[in-house]
Design a protein around this motif. Structure first.
Motif, short mmCIF file in Angstrom:
data_model
loop_
_atom_site.label_atom_id
_atom_site.label_comp_id
_atom_site.label_asym_id
_atom_site.label_seq_id
_atom_site.Cartn_x
_atom_site.Cartn_y
_atom_site.Cartn_z
N SER A 502 0.71 -1.59 0.19
CA SER A 502 0.46 -0.41 0.07
C SER A 502 0.64 1.09 0.21
O SER A 502 0.50 1.88 -0.85
CB SER A 502 -1.25 -0.14 1.31
OG SER A 502 -0.12 -0.30 2.35
N GLU A 503 1.74 1.16 0.25
CA GLU A 503 3.29 2.57 0.76
C GLU A 503 3.54 2.78 -0.70
O GLU A 503 3.99 3.94 -0.52
CB GLU A 503 4.06 2.09 1.92
CG GLU A 503 3.78 2.00 2.98
CD GLU A 503 2.71 2.60 3.85
OE1 GLU A 503 2.99 4.21 3.79
OE2 GLU A 503 1.29 2.24 4.05
N PRO A 507 -3.76 6.71 -2.92
CA PRO A 507 -4.00 6.48 -1.56
C PRO A 507 -5.75 6.42 -2.17
O PRO A 507 -6.10 4.58 -1.32
CB PRO A 507 -4.64 7.91 -1.00
CG PRO A 507 -3.45 7.64 -1.31
CD PRO A 507 -2.59 7.52 -1.99
N VAL A 510 -5.96 1.82 -3.36
CA VAL A 510 -5.17 0.99 -2.15
C VAL A 510 -6.76 1.36 -1.44
O VAL A 510 -7.51 0.06 -1.00
CB VAL A 510 -4.97 1.96 -0.66
CG1 VAL A 510 -4.97 1.09 0.18
CG2 VAL A 510 -3.13 1.71 -1.59
N SER A 511 -7.57 2.53 -1.58
CA SER A 511 -8.88 2.34 -0.63
C SER A 511 -9.91 1.49 -1.80
O SER A 511 -11.01 0.82 -1.14
CB SER A 511 -9.61 4.28 -0.96
OG SER A 511 -10.50 4.19 -0.27
N ALA A 537 -9.05 -0.08 6.53
CA ALA A 537 -8.80 1.05 5.32
C ALA A 537 -8.21 2.44 5.67
O ALA A 537 -9.12 2.84 4.32
CB ALA A 537 -9.61 0.21 4.10
N GLN A 539 -7.75 4.50 6.68
CA GLN A 539 -6.51 5.65 6.68
C GLN A 539 -6.61 6.45 5.36
O GLN A 539 -6.01 7.68 5.32
CB GLN A 539 -5.20 5.30 7.04
CG GLN A 539 -5.31 3.70 7.12
CD GLN A 539 -3.74 3.23 7.01
OE1 GLN A 539 -2.72 3.46 7.66
NE2 GLN A 539 -3.80 1.92 7.92
N TYR A 540 -6.94 5.32 4.87
CA TYR A 540 -6.86 5.61 3.16
C TYR A 540 -7.93 6.08 2.55
O TYR A 540 -7.77 7.07 2.09
CB TYR A 540 -6.31 4.87 2.44
CG TYR A 540 -5.26 3.18 2.40
CD1 TYR A 540 -3.78 4.48 2.23
CD2 TYR A 540 -5.21 2.64 3.38
CE1 TYR A 540 -2.79 3.40 2.72
CE2 TYR A 540 -3.78 2.26 4.21
CZ TYR A 540 -2.28 2.52 3.23
OH TYR A 540 -1.57 2.38 3.30
N GLN A 543 -7.97 9.83 2.55
CA GLN A 543 -7.11 10.67 2.51
C GLN A 543 -7.52 10.62 0.27
O GLN A 543 -6.84 11.24 0.03
CB GLN A 543 -5.24 9.64 1.64
CG GLN A 543 -4.62 9.48 3.17
CD GLN A 543 -3.64 8.37 3.42
OE1 GLN A 543 -2.79 9.31 1.90
NE2 GLN A 543 -3.19 7.44 3.83
#
Length: 923
Positions: A502-503, A507, A510-511, A537, A539-540, A543
């Motif tokens: 994911s990094e 975002p 990943v979301s 998820a 946190q993503y 964003q």
């Protein structure tokens, strides 16, 4: 070259446009008074369409601008919309029309624009009713001026205006200027006396007006004979008279000019324009020619194109020199050349400066790009022959447009680009694939992914990081399409290769990936894992600028909670999804309506049927793109149950048919099977579905569950103890499997259905045992509706259990809840169904207690839709006419009328209106 416009941190809605398009041209001095034209205004103020049509140079826009002021003085709200070639794209036409209307009706908030982005193929079906409703609720009439309608040749855009004219009513009128009458529904409007036409023979100056224009306005000293000859030669053509006045300012030989004009049967305008241009100062002439490539001009871009530092003063010189420059705003910042003169200037530019044309368009393209105006930037770049820069402009913002759910804007911009550029740009193809995926066009999405792979393979400039991101985002798009197609992938790469990396990814990627994997986990029976994934998820989701992925995440989290019968937690997630969608995408957005359907599901099963019905009706506007199948079920299925219990069998049938059609057209077998099972349960004739030969193991299990529900529903209407003995073990095995998968809610519903089947077939003891297992769960979760759906068989079981609590020792709270839910258990009524001879009556007779009312009292006031229908009934409209006017089905109108009858305690249309007036609901 780095492309970093100063607005790159911001995004505007579709499409970027200049506010000057919404202002009428303003005069340098004063208008020429034309009393015979103003005499038509009484008719204009009352007709749906006023059409000013004539060739270029007849003063169409000038007359329309004059009428704007007079119509406003008479109390109308008037808005102006200057059309250009971009408006041949229907979505951009609607976007500009909405932006224009907002000036008079600010209640058309920004969320309306999201409909255009999310429903590009049929946005007008939803936008037109919103426009009509807002205008009709306003205190004064609104007139929309459409200037230069002749630039519109797109049939869909023409159909939008035709539909608006058809349903506009008394509160909305259109004033159209055009060089032709094409693309307007004049025949029907003429039949109904709803059009005022101002043709060239009316629009041209008469001799008195020609004299007034040349002498009083332009200050020329001409004899009566000279004036008559000029009027006769020009035939009152306004542009020719204007050019004549300019020529005579520099050369007063009237006789020679008239002689030259008389000798030309054609090309009078070209001759006069040439004559005027040749008499100008060379620097001024050069300024005019170099700026003619622009459709709208301001001092900054004029300086860029001409190199003149005093461009602002030069524009003022052109304006006050009457050189066909029109001011487009009160502050004098933006201008445009009159079309006739502008076309001539472009021709002369190609003749005098052939090598400058491309350079000028290039400068304009880069300037518009820096201002964040994508569409004109792309147009000028293509005219400059800079196809690569045009593609750069779109590509640099493409993924940002997707993230903002502006898919339709992206695809409209892409349509401007040459195919040669599209095929070699992997990043642009990725954005296009995302757009098609999110708009539910899987074939187009896969085609874009194939082009992406080919382009990426050939692109030697891509870094290893670029290739990583492209390959992983492509995987997310493919799996997202699978989710929308209700397929649970057995490929775990999305979790192992995307979420674990994911990094290294955006975002947004990943979301969305987390939501897709959540869907897969739910249908793999791994609810706790899906719940943990959504918590991670968040946190993503937060964003991402747009609301799409966060709303989906909340919807999935609520679905997990609902499956676990944690109704309070489901409510928290679904209401939060709705709130997020409204705040970040708008009340009319796809995300908002998607979450409304799920909130409606929760309210419905809690017994708040009236409110749930309103939300389902709104969610139904999403049509076939209402998210994943699990989000579609409640809208179609629950709304059909509501309709049948209202006595509206036709309405229930229509809803199920829509669900079936969605299942068939989108190849969603599970949805189609559920609709067929619902038909059977409600007593409609339905043919048992068959299991697809190519179904995977998991798909086979899901479909077999739906087939089993169909078979159980069939046994509700047909006593067959032998069949029940065969199917019962299969049904009980399904309940166990659903419990293992964590879908306790569906297990509860199926157990109630099985109890009803056992009751119908005389197995009362087994039915009692089956139902009393789920009654505490229904009470604890606060969801009575699954029991109400069970109809008369469930009522009989409940009645026995209430009368003999010693046989099963319920909690006092559960027993009290049952008594409240079924207060009339001692006098059971027949359950309405499609096959019931009493299907036309409401859920309870007037002398019975409406069980819904005990759970959710009727609203104290009528809904906006109910008031609209009441007003139209009062005005004498038929059900068909009301349906056409409000863009709803006739059966929906019938249902609303029945609801109004119940609410107002009447049984006829006339009584309904009289009662509404007595209660002050109608004026």
């Amino acid at each position: 070259m780095s492309l970093q416009p100063r607005w790159s941190v911001l995004m505007t809605r579709m499409p970027p446009t200049a506010s000057t398009r919404f202002r009428p041209p303003t005069p340098v001095g004063q208008w020429l008074a034309r009393p015979r034209m103003n005499a038509l205004l009484d008719r204009v103020a009352m007709r749906r369409l006023s059409l000013i049509h004539a060739p270029a140079g007849f003063g169409k826009s000038t007359l329309a601008a004059q009428w704007v002021a007079e119509l406003e003085r008479r109390g109308s709200q008037v808005v102006w919309f200057s059309l250009d070639s971009d408006d041949n794209h229907t979505l951009w036409f609607l976007s500009h029309l909405l932006e224009c209307l907002q000036r008079a009706h600010p209640e058309l908030d920004q969320s309306v624009f999201q409909i255009l982005e999310e429903r590009p193929e049929d946005a007008e079906r939803h936008v037109i009713p919103l426009i009509i409703n807002v205008v009709n609720n306003a205190p004064s009439r609104c007139v929309v001026v459409l200037d230069d309608w002749h630039v519109i040749d797109d049939s869909r855009t023409r159909d939008v205006l035709a539909r608006l004219l058809e349903v506009s009513g008394d509160k909305l009128g259109f004033l159209v200027t055009s060089r032709s009458t094409s693309g307007l529904p004049l025949t029907s409007l003429r039949v109904h006396d709803q059009v005022v036409e101002v043709a060239p023979e009316i629009l041209r100056f008469d001799e008195r007006e020609s004299r007034q224009f040349l002498v009083d306005v332009k200050g020329l000293s001409l004899s009566g004979m000279e004036l008559t000859e000029l009027h006769t030669t020009t035939e009152g053509w306004i542009a020719a008279l204007q050019l004549t006045s300019l020529s005579l300012k520099e050369n007063s030989d009237v006789t020679a000019l008239i002689g030259n004009l008389a000798s030309r049967q054609h090309g009078i305008s070209d001759y006069l324009a040439e004559n005027v241009l040749d008499l100008l100062d060379p620097k001024l002439r050069r300024f005019l020619l170099l700026t003619s490539v622009l459709t709208r001009i301001n001092a900054e871009i004029a300086t860029l194109l001409t190199g003149e530092a005093n461009a602002e003063q030069r524009l003022e010189q052109v304006l006050y020199g009457d050189l066909f420059l029109q001011r487009l705003d009160d502050s004098g910042v933006w201008f445009r050349y009159h079309h006739l003169f502008g076309d001539f200037l472009k021709q002369r530019l190609k003749r005098d400066y052939p090598d400058k044309v491309g350079e000028l368009h290039s400068l304009a393209a880069h300037w518009f790009h820096d201002q964040g105006m994508l569409s004109p930037a792309v147009d000028h770049a293509i005219l400059a022959g800079e196809d690569a820069f045009a593609a750069d402009v779109v590509e640099e913002q493409s993924l940002r447009l997707v993230e903002h759910s502006q898919m339709a804007t992206l695809l409209a911009l892409v349509a401007k680009l040459p195919d040669s550029e599209l095929r070699v740009r992997p990043w642009l193809q990725l954005a296009i694939a995302w757009a098609y995926c999110l708009l539910h066009f899987p074939d187009d999405a896969f085609s874009s992914l194939e082009l992406l792979a080919t382009a990426a393979e050939a692109d030697r400039t891509l870094t290893a990081a670029d290739r990583f991101r492209l390959s992983h985002e492509s995987l997310v798009v493919r799996e997202c399409v699978a989710m929308y197609q209700d397929r649970v992938s057995d490929d775990h790469r999305l979790k192992d290769e995307v979420l674990e990396e994911s990094e290294r990814l955006h975002p947004w990627t990943v979301s969305v990936a987390a939501n897709v994997v959540t869907f897969f986990e739910i249908h793999r029976g791994r609810g706790p894992e899906a719940d943990r994934l959504q918590r991670w998820a968040q946190q993503y989701h937060r964003q991402v600028v747009g609301s799409f992925s966060e709303v989906y995440g909340e919807c999935f989290a609520g679905l997990i909670a609902f499956h676990n019968l944690d109704i309070a937690l489901a409510q928290h997630h679904w209401e939060n999804a709705f709130r997020t969608a409204c705040e970040r995408s708008g009340r009319q957005s796809h995300a908002a309506k998607l979450s409304l359907g799920l909130v409606g599901k929760l309210l419905y099963h809690r017994g708040e049927v009236d409110r749930a019905e309103e939300l389902f009706e709104e969610a139904l506007q999403l049509g076939q793109r209402a998210g994943v199948v699990d989000f579609m079920f409640p809208v179609y299925e629950s709304l059909a149950y509501i309709r049948i219990r209202r006595g509206d069998a036709d309405g229930a049938w229509d809803i199920i048919e829509k669900g079936e059609q969605a299942g068939l057209s989108l190849q969603l077998t599970r949805l189609w099977d559920r609709m067929v099972a619902t038909k059977e349960r409600l007593g409609f004739e339905a043919r048992r579905p068959s299991l697809p030969l190519d179904a995977t193991g998991r798909e086979k299990a899901n479909i077999e569950g739906e087939l089993l529900r169909y078979d159980l529903s069939h046994l509700l209407h047909t006593e067959d103890p032998a069949a029940v003995a065969t199917i019962r073990p299969q049904a009980e095995a399904l309940l166990v499997e659903l419990q293992k998968q964590g879908n306790h809610f569906q297990s509860l519903r199926d157990q109630i259905l099985l109890a009803a089947v056992l009751e119908v077939n005389g197995l009362t003891e087994a039915a009692d045992e089956m139902l009393r297992e789920v009654l505490p769960d229904c009470e604890a979760a606060g969801i009575p509706q699954p029991l109400v759906e069970g109809g008369r068989p469930i009522q009989r079981i409940v009645s026995r259990l209430i009368d003999s609590p010693e046989s099963w020792h319920p909690r006092t709270r559960t027993l009290d809840w049952m008594r409240k839910l079924f207060p009339t258990h001692a006098a059971l009524e027949e359950e309405p169904s499609a096959a019931d001879p009493e299907a036309g009556r409401t859920f309870a007779r007037p002398d019975e207690i409406d069980r819904f009312a005990t759970l959710a009292p009727k609203p104290k006031s009528l809904s906006e839709r109910e008031r609209e229908i009441l007003h139209l009934v009062d005005a004498g409209y038929t059900n068909r006419e009301i349906a056409e006017r409000l863009f709803i089905g006739r059966n929906t109108v019938k249902w609303y009328l029945r609801k109004l009858y119940r609410t107002l305690g009447v049984s006829t249309r006339d009584d309904c209106v009289r009662r509404a007036k007595s209660l002050k609901v109608l004026p």
